[in-house]
Design a protein around this motif. Structure first.
Motif, PDB file in Angstrom:
ATOM      1  N   GLN A 104     105.356 -46.878 121.790  1.00  0.00           N
ATOM      2  CA  GLN A 104     104.004 -47.041 121.139  1.00  0.00           C
ATOM      3  C   GLN A 104     104.168 -48.276 120.290  1.00  0.00           C
ATOM      4  O   GLN A 104     104.883 -48.183 119.370  1.00  0.00           O
ATOM      5  CB  GLN A 104     103.701 -45.661 120.267  1.00  0.00           C
ATOM      6  CG  GLN A 104     103.418 -44.338 121.045  1.00  0.00           C
ATOM      7  CD  GLN A 104     103.116 -43.280 120.410  1.00  0.00           C
ATOM      8  OE1 GLN A 104     102.736 -43.139 119.277  1.00  0.00           O
ATOM      9  NE2 GLN A 104     103.394 -42.215 121.038  1.00  0.00           N
ATOM     10  N   VAL A 105     103.144 -49.080 120.462  1.00  0.00           N
ATOM     11  CA  VAL A 105     103.084 -50.290 119.934  1.00  0.00           C
ATOM     12  C   VAL A 105     101.555 -50.646 119.204  1.00  0.00           C
ATOM     13  O   VAL A 105     100.810 -50.198 119.774  1.00  0.00           O
ATOM     14  CB  VAL A 105     103.618 -51.422 120.531  1.00  0.00           C
ATOM     15  CG1 VAL A 105     103.322 -52.953 119.847  1.00  0.00           C
ATOM     16  CG2 VAL A 105     104.800 -51.316 121.323  1.00  0.00           C
ATOM     17  N   LYS A 106     101.686 -51.003 117.834  1.00  0.00           N
ATOM     18  CA  LYS A 106     100.427 -51.485 117.533  1.00  0.00           C
ATOM     19  C   LYS A 106     100.368 -52.817 117.413  1.00  0.00           C
ATOM     20  O   LYS A 106     101.172 -53.607 116.938  1.00  0.00           O
ATOM     21  CB  LYS A 106     100.315 -51.288 115.883  1.00  0.00           C
ATOM     22  CG  LYS A 106      99.075 -51.811 115.258  1.00  0.00           C
ATOM     23  CD  LYS A 106      99.112 -51.220 113.705  1.00  0.00           C
ATOM     24  CE  LYS A 106      97.581 -51.566 113.146  1.00  0.00           C
ATOM     25  NZ  LYS A 106      97.571 -51.351 111.775  1.00  0.00           N
ATOM     26  N   SER A 107      99.255 -53.634 118.126  1.00  0.00           N
ATOM     27  CA  SER A 107      99.254 -54.794 118.704  1.00  0.00           C
ATOM     28  C   SER A 107      98.955 -55.645 117.447  1.00  0.00           C
ATOM     29  O   SER A 107      98.328 -55.127 116.620  1.00  0.00           O
ATOM     30  CB  SER A 107      98.576 -55.057 119.982  1.00  0.00           C
ATOM     31  OG  SER A 107      97.084 -54.976 119.463  1.00  0.00           O
ATOM     32  N   ASP A 129      96.496 -57.420 117.206  1.00  0.00           N
ATOM     33  CA  ASP A 129      95.053 -57.421 117.113  1.00  0.00           C
ATOM     34  C   ASP A 129      94.498 -55.955 116.470  1.00  0.00           C
ATOM     35  O   ASP A 129      93.309 -55.594 116.389  1.00  0.00           O
ATOM     36  CB  ASP A 129      94.047 -57.784 118.234  1.00  0.00           C
ATOM     37  CG  ASP A 129      94.209 -56.800 119.367  1.00  0.00           C
ATOM     38  OD1 ASP A 129      95.113 -56.099 119.357  1.00  0.00           O
ATOM     39  OD2 ASP A 129      93.812 -57.223 120.455  1.00  0.00           O
ATOM     40  N   GLY A 130      95.674 -55.024 116.241  1.00  0.00           N
ATOM     41  CA  GLY A 130      95.211 -53.810 115.802  1.00  0.00           C
ATOM     42  C   GLY A 130      95.157 -52.752 116.888  1.00  0.00           C
ATOM     43  O   GLY A 130      95.061 -51.500 116.682  1.00  0.00           O
ATOM     44  N   SER A 131      95.246 -53.019 118.147  1.00  0.00           N
ATOM     45  CA  SER A 131      95.186 -52.110 119.135  1.00  0.00           C
ATOM     46  C   SER A 131      96.458 -51.391 119.203  1.00  0.00           C
ATOM     47  O   SER A 131      97.570 -51.581 119.233  1.00  0.00           O
ATOM     48  CB  SER A 131      94.914 -52.781 120.464  1.00  0.00           C
ATOM     49  OG  SER A 131      93.877 -53.579 120.561  1.00  0.00           O
ATOM     50  N   ALA A 132      96.284 -49.837 119.744  1.00  0.00           N
ATOM     51  CA  ALA A 132      97.304 -49.151 120.066  1.00  0.00           C
ATOM     52  C   ALA A 132      97.716 -49.230 121.588  1.00  0.00           C
ATOM     53  O   ALA A 132      96.791 -48.845 122.262  1.00  0.00           O
ATOM     54  CB  ALA A 132      96.796 -47.632 119.734  1.00  0.00           C
TER      55      ALA A 132
END
Length: 213
Positions: free
Chosen positions: A54-57, A59-62
């Protein structure tokens, strides 16, 4: 710790080269690509549970990336412009400058065994209108003059200026243990027909150095 084997470096290079050759330009989110596309994921690790990353990109996307069996991690180590010598093989993401020429956004110095792989200059999505010269690996550095390098590829030459703030890195060893919450990662993932992302290789930051790609 032993340096990474050439086979692992070659796999990493192939992933980055493929990424740089794509025609996906400045995607607003990592999930904007269609099925079968390669998707560049840049962000911070939230959790790694089994094969689910799981990554928080940025731009804030999950984003969730399924790691394929046998996946591997590679790291980056800090370098400097003084480490770039004529004949070196480098990959430089850059933007055109208003006064002419290109300004580097990041520089990746690659091992000599990989010289010649993925030669070219392609559109890239690090920033709008950016390019990756030679798909992350430009041809031999012709000259190093002050903060400007001249690289060649396919018989062409390009001058790229490198500021004191430009991240310059080399490849470094890393393990799965480095892929932990808070670590910064760069992943060239594949988007399946089901819309899910998967990957075989991760570039992960460690020791305070983050992937600038």
């Amino acid at each position: 710790m032993h340096p990474p084997k050439l086979s692992k470096l070659s796999k990493l290079l192939a992933i980055i080269v493929t990424s740089a050759m794509l025609t996906i330009n400045a995607l607003p989110t990592a999930l904007a690509a269609g099925p079968g596309d390669q998707v560049r994921v840049r962000g911070t690790v939230v959790a790694l549970t089994g094969d689910q990353l799981q990554v928080k990109s940025r731009d804030g996307s999950a984003i969730t990336v399924t790691l394929k069996a046998g996946w591997a991690a590679s790291g980056v180590a800090k370098a400097s412009i003084s480490d770039i010598k004529p004949g070196d093989y480098v990959g430089i993401a850059s933007l055109p400058k208003s006064e002419g020429g290109d300004g580097a956004l990041e520089v990746l110095i690659l091992p000599p065994q990989l010289k010649g792989a993925g030669e070219g200059s392609y559109g890239y999505d690090l920033k709008p209108n950016s390019t990756m010269t030679n798909a992350t690996v430009a041809d031999a550095v012709k000259t190093v003059s002050g903060s400007t390098v001249t690289v060649s590829y396919h018989g062409k030459e390009k001058k790229i200026s490198i500021s004191e703030r430009t991240p310059i890195v080399t490849l470094a060893p890393a393990t799965a243990e480095d892929v932990k919450p808070g670590a910064v990662v760069f992943i060239n993932a594949e988007k399946g027909t089901n819309g899910k992302l998967s990957a075989m290789q991760i570039v992960v930051g460690k020791n305070g150095v983050v992937p600038p790609m």
